[in-house]
Design a protein around this motif. Structure first.
Motif, short mmCIF file in Angstrom:
data_model
loop_
_atom_site.label_atom_id
_atom_site.label_comp_id
_atom_site.label_asym_id
_atom_site.label_seq_id
_atom_site.Cartn_x
_atom_site.Cartn_y
_atom_site.Cartn_z
N ASP A 62 0.82 -1.20 0.00
CA ASP A 62 0.00 0.00 0.00
C ASP A 62 0.86 1.26 0.00
O ASP A 62 0.39 2.33 -0.37
N SER A 94 -6.27 0.05 -6.79
CA SER A 94 -5.16 -0.31 -7.67
C SER A 94 -4.03 0.71 -7.58
O SER A 94 -4.26 1.91 -7.47
N THR A 304 -2.77 -5.54 -8.07
CA THR A 304 -1.95 -6.50 -7.33
C THR A 304 -2.47 -6.64 -5.91
O THR A 304 -3.08 -5.72 -5.36
N SER A 305 -2.20 -7.79 -5.32
CA SER A 305 -2.55 -7.97 -3.92
C SER A 305 -1.51 -8.86 -3.25
O SER A 305 -0.77 -9.59 -3.92
N GLN A 309 -0.67 -6.17 2.36
CA GLN A 309 -1.60 -5.08 2.10
C GLN A 309 -2.56 -4.90 3.28
O GLN A 309 -3.01 -5.88 3.88
N HIS A 311 -5.47 -3.63 2.79
CA HIS A 311 -6.74 -4.01 2.17
C HIS A 311 -6.43 -5.00 1.05
O HIS A 311 -5.58 -4.73 0.21
N HIS A 312 -7.14 -6.10 1.03
CA HIS A 312 -6.86 -7.17 0.06
C HIS A 312 -7.52 -6.81 -1.26
O HIS A 312 -8.72 -7.02 -1.47
N ALA A 313 -6.71 -6.31 -2.20
CA ALA A 313 -7.25 -5.65 -3.39
C ALA A 313 -8.01 -6.59 -4.31
O ALA A 313 -9.06 -6.23 -4.84
#
Length: 478
Positions: A62, A94, A304-305, A309, A311-313
């Motif tokens: 992030d 993103s 991407t994740s 992170q 927040h889990h994109a």
């Protein structure tokens, strides 16, 4: 009595520690408590080795920024639609803005993908960046390795990342040979280091190739002969891979370099010079306007994740797509182990009258994972979701399409490992013509599939239900 009291104390202590460490993620908490109670002490040892905190020990994705995101002129028309909220949501999760991709090509089998990949590697003049979860020591792996060594000898900068668990069978002597051949190779979290740092559960599942910063690949395929259909046990291997040129390659390049900094210890400023300097990319400006989208470009956005992170994109991406859909949701995934939010979004869509279809393998590569998948299906089918099993072989593609307008293709499965434990990469595809191609592929796959009959499935034996329930308890760790 003393020994019995000591054992009881240790069992209670291990439960207490698991509760403290995993209380924010109930799906993992339940799985680890189950393991700890089934195999006391040893189960806790596995937990301690596998469930170390990733976010505490690593830079967060992030905080690693790509190009400055502005309101893309290519999205202005799209934003005046019922999907405005979805667009804004994706823009917020993103690192990269939407960008134009030229010469886009979709691969549905390994042979055509590897033919083009090897040709592009052969044509590379400046650098090759390659990142795979699995790199096999087989005929295909040998062919790729020899080509990379030859390109390095020609003066091309070759950098490779492979995952320590996914590529566990790749011999160390082969890695040493690649390094001796002038290739920069790093292994993401080798098995020993994963145990030492308590990160065995976290893997780099991305598949990226960038040639000279101008051509990029991503998708579900690794480097191994099984992706060409040479695996007799599973039969034909059906996967989805994509190739692009143009500005959108920046997202692949930038993601690779972020991972390279992590595994190599190289200074980010030095890596960033690859984007700013001779390869023609700059992180100081929006990149989506340079190609003319109206003259054949396809608008895509990389997402991407990873476990570092906040927040889990990609979990957010899938949930956002499912809740934004107006008429249809089509899902292809080899592993379907949703959390409650994803499952409820699909059920709500089906109960609202949307056409919701899920395509999974008929021939699984893991019996345990298939049992966990089956444990979720009865509730979904009862509420109107249609589930199909692919018959010719193993389907490993990861693709979601909504309303014939938007699609995502990448490395992430619809399961909790991809959502919360793996480093993944997907592309959101906005171009209608490209989405139509992907939808056509989906329906062609359905022609080779069989729909699961709800009534027959609901009448399965209690013994089978018990096995599914056990697999479901363990599914967050699979």
């Amino acid at each position: 009595m003393i020994w019995l009291s000591l054992v009881l104390f240790l069992v209670i202590l291990q439960i207490f520690v698991i509760l403290i460490k995993e209380h924010r993620e109930p799906y993992k908490l339940t799985a680890w408590l189950f393991v700890a109670l089934i195999i006391p002490l040893f189960g806790f040892f596995i937990f301690w080795m596998a469930a170390g905190g990733h976010r505490k020990n690593m830079p967060s994705e992030d905080t690693v920024h790509g190009p400055r995101k502005t309101c893309s002129p290519l999205l202005q028309d799209l934003q005046q639609t019922p999907y405005t909220r979805l667009h804004r949501y994706i823009h917020s999760i993103s690192v990269y803005p939407p960008a134009a991709a030229r010469n886009t090509k979709i691969y549905v089998d390994g042979q055509s993908f590897y033919d083009d990949l090897l040709e592009d590697l052969e044509q590379a003049k400046e650098h090759i960046h390659m990142e795979f979860y699995i790199f096999r020591d087989d005929a295909l792996g040998h062919r790729v390795a020899e080509l990379l060594k030859r390109k390095a000898a020609e003066g091309v900068v070759v950098r490779c990342i492979i995952d320590g668990i996914g590529s566990l069978s790749y011999p160390k002597k082969k890695i040493d040979e690649l390094i001796a051949g002038g290739i920069e190779v790093h292994v993401y979290m080798p098995a020993g280091m994963s145990i030492l740092h308590k990160r065995l559960n976290y893997r780099n599942h991305r598949k990226i190739v960038v040639c000279d910063g101008r051509i990029g690949y991503w998708g579900g395929m690794n480097v191994g002969s099984e992706y060409m259909g040479d695996e007799t046990k599973l039969g034909y291997w059906r996967d989805t891979q994509m190739r692009i040129a143009g500005d959108a390659v920046y997202g692949l390049q930038h993601t690779f370099l972020r991972d390279w900094v992590q595994v190599s210890g190289q200074n980010w400023k030095e890596s960033d010079e690859l984007l700013r300097g001779r390869f023609g990319f700059s992180g100081e400006r929006p990149i989506e306007g340079r190609e003319n989208h109206g003259l054949g470009g396809n608008l895509i956005q990389f997402i991407t994740s990873g476990p570092n992170q906040a927040h889990h994109a990609i979990h957010a991406l899938y949930y956002g797509m499912f809740t934004a859909a107006q008429s249809s949701i089509y899902v292809t995934t080899p592993y379907f182990i949703p959390d409650d939010g994803i499952k409820m979004a699909l059920i709500s869509a089906a109960k609202s009258g949307l056409d919701v279809r899920i395509l999974i393998p008929g021939r699984p590569d893991s019996r345990l994972i298939k049992l966990a998948t089956l444990s979720h299906l009865e509730e979904l089918m009862r509420e109107g979701v249609h589930v199909y099993e692919y018959q010719p072989g193993f389907i490993h593609a990861k693709m979601i399409i909504i309303d014939s307008l938007y699609a995502t293709v990448g490395t992430a499965n619809v399961d909790m490992r991809s959502f919360f434990s793996n480093f993944e990469l997907n592309a959101m595809i906005y171009s209608k013509s490209l989405v139509k191609q992907l939808e056509k592929i989906f329906f062609e796959d359905l022609q080779h599939s069989e729909e699961i009959d709800y009534r027959a499935f609901a009448s399965r034996s209690y013994w089978r239900r018990m096995k599914e329930a056990g697999a479901r308890l363990l599914s967050p760790l699979l």
